[in-house]
Scaffold this motif. Structure first.
Motif: not given
Length: 315
Positions: A230-254
């Motif tokens: 759930t965390r991975v799939v939900a975070d992909r909405n964040l990735g698309r909104a902020f950075f243009g690609h959902g799987q940006v959030m699949d890894v440590e953004i720092l």
């Protein structure tokens, strides 16, 4: 942020299970567990792997126990006696497994070798390197046969289960399946359950709808696995909104910022940085995406952000 984020996750989990079929494959000592969640229906757990798998695995693992016993000067005499009894019982009851001739010969050879090593008089923990290597070399071909037979039982079982689930869901339903597997470090690169699922979900699902969760725990619960998915799939909405690609959030953004900092500091020290190769976010490589040409999306946060500029105001 953490409280709000945690509070939202149950809702995201309900949304995931309402929209997609989900398969969880959980590692355990009995050949694994698989559960199917269909929208609007209770979870369906597949039958376990046939018990002969566990016997074959135990026979092969008896050589590992022998190796550890031989190395320990403080080996418990009661444990040694119990192990010797188990070996004798195994030799006596081996015909009950009704193994094919090749497997039966391998099982017998392993148990006979273990019994012989156990019965050799020696001070506990005094076995030499040469003795241990000779024992290992004599057992290895038979262990390979036992593992091959055990793997065939396990793989055949799970492929039969997935054949049934594929028919149940139909091609279109199976094309939307989200699946997750938990793994220990030592089983990551050749994970059996993940590899079996990849045959059904296809290469393009790897890292997208087919996820591998590495953990320090031997086993976990379906609830924990669902929470992670759930965390991975939900975070992909964040990735698309902020950075243009959902799987940006699949890894440590720092991580990209840290790589930049490490590279800068290492160059200041006139040293060559040791850094991973960057693969695109949509890479389907497994177990680690490292090929820069394995996808079409950006490879780091900086490139993704540069491409995902704010929209210009309408005239």
């Amino acid at each position: 942020m953490s409280r709000i984020y945690a509070g939202a996750r149950p809702g995201h989990g309900e949304d995931l299970l309402a929209r997609f079929p989900v398969v969880l494959a959980l590692f355990n000592g009995a050949g694994g567990r698989m559960l199917l969640y269909r929208p609007g229906l209770p979870a369906e757990e597949a039958p376990p792997v046939p018990a002969v798998y566990q016997y074959l695995k135990a026979l092969a693992h008896s050589t590992v126990a022998m190796h550890e016993i031989a190395l320990r000067a403080d080996a418990d005499p009661a444990a040694l006696a119990g192990f010797a009894d188990a070996v004798e019982q195994g030799l006596t009851t081996l015909p009950d497994l009704a193994l094919d001739p090749q497997t039966a010969r391998a099982a017998t050879a392993v148990l006979v070798a273990v019994r012989a090593f156990l019965s050799t008089p020696r001070t506990p923990g005094s076995a030499t390197t040469e003795e241990l290597e000779d024992f290992g070399r004599s057992c290895a071909p038979h262990v390979v046969v036992l593992m091959e037979k055990a793997a065939a039982v396990q793989v055949n079982h799970w492929m039969s289960v997935l054949d049934q689930w594929h028919l149940l869901l139909g091609p279109s339903g199976f094309d939307s399946v989200h699946a997750a597997v938990n793994t220990l470090y030592v089983t990551r690169r050749k994970n059996i359950l993940f590899t079996v699922l990849a045959q059904y979900l296809g290469e393009r699902a790897i890292g997208d709808r087919l996820l591998l969760f590495e953990t320090p725990e031997f086993t976990t619960t379906p609830e924990h696995m669902l929470d992670l998915m759930t965390r991975v799939v939900a975070d992909r909405n964040l990735g698309r909104a902020f950075f243009g690609h959902g799987q940006v959030m699949d890894v440590e953004i720092l991580g990209d910022a840290a790589v930049h900092a490490i590279r800068t500091r290492m160059l200041q020290r006139a040293r060559t940085p040791v850094l991973p190769a960057l693969a695109p976010y949509d890479s389907h490589q497994w177990p680690w995406p490292t090929d820069p040409s394995s996808g079409t999306t950006p490879t780091d946060l900086y490139t993704a952000t540069a491409l995902h500029q704010p929209r210009l105001p309408a005239d």
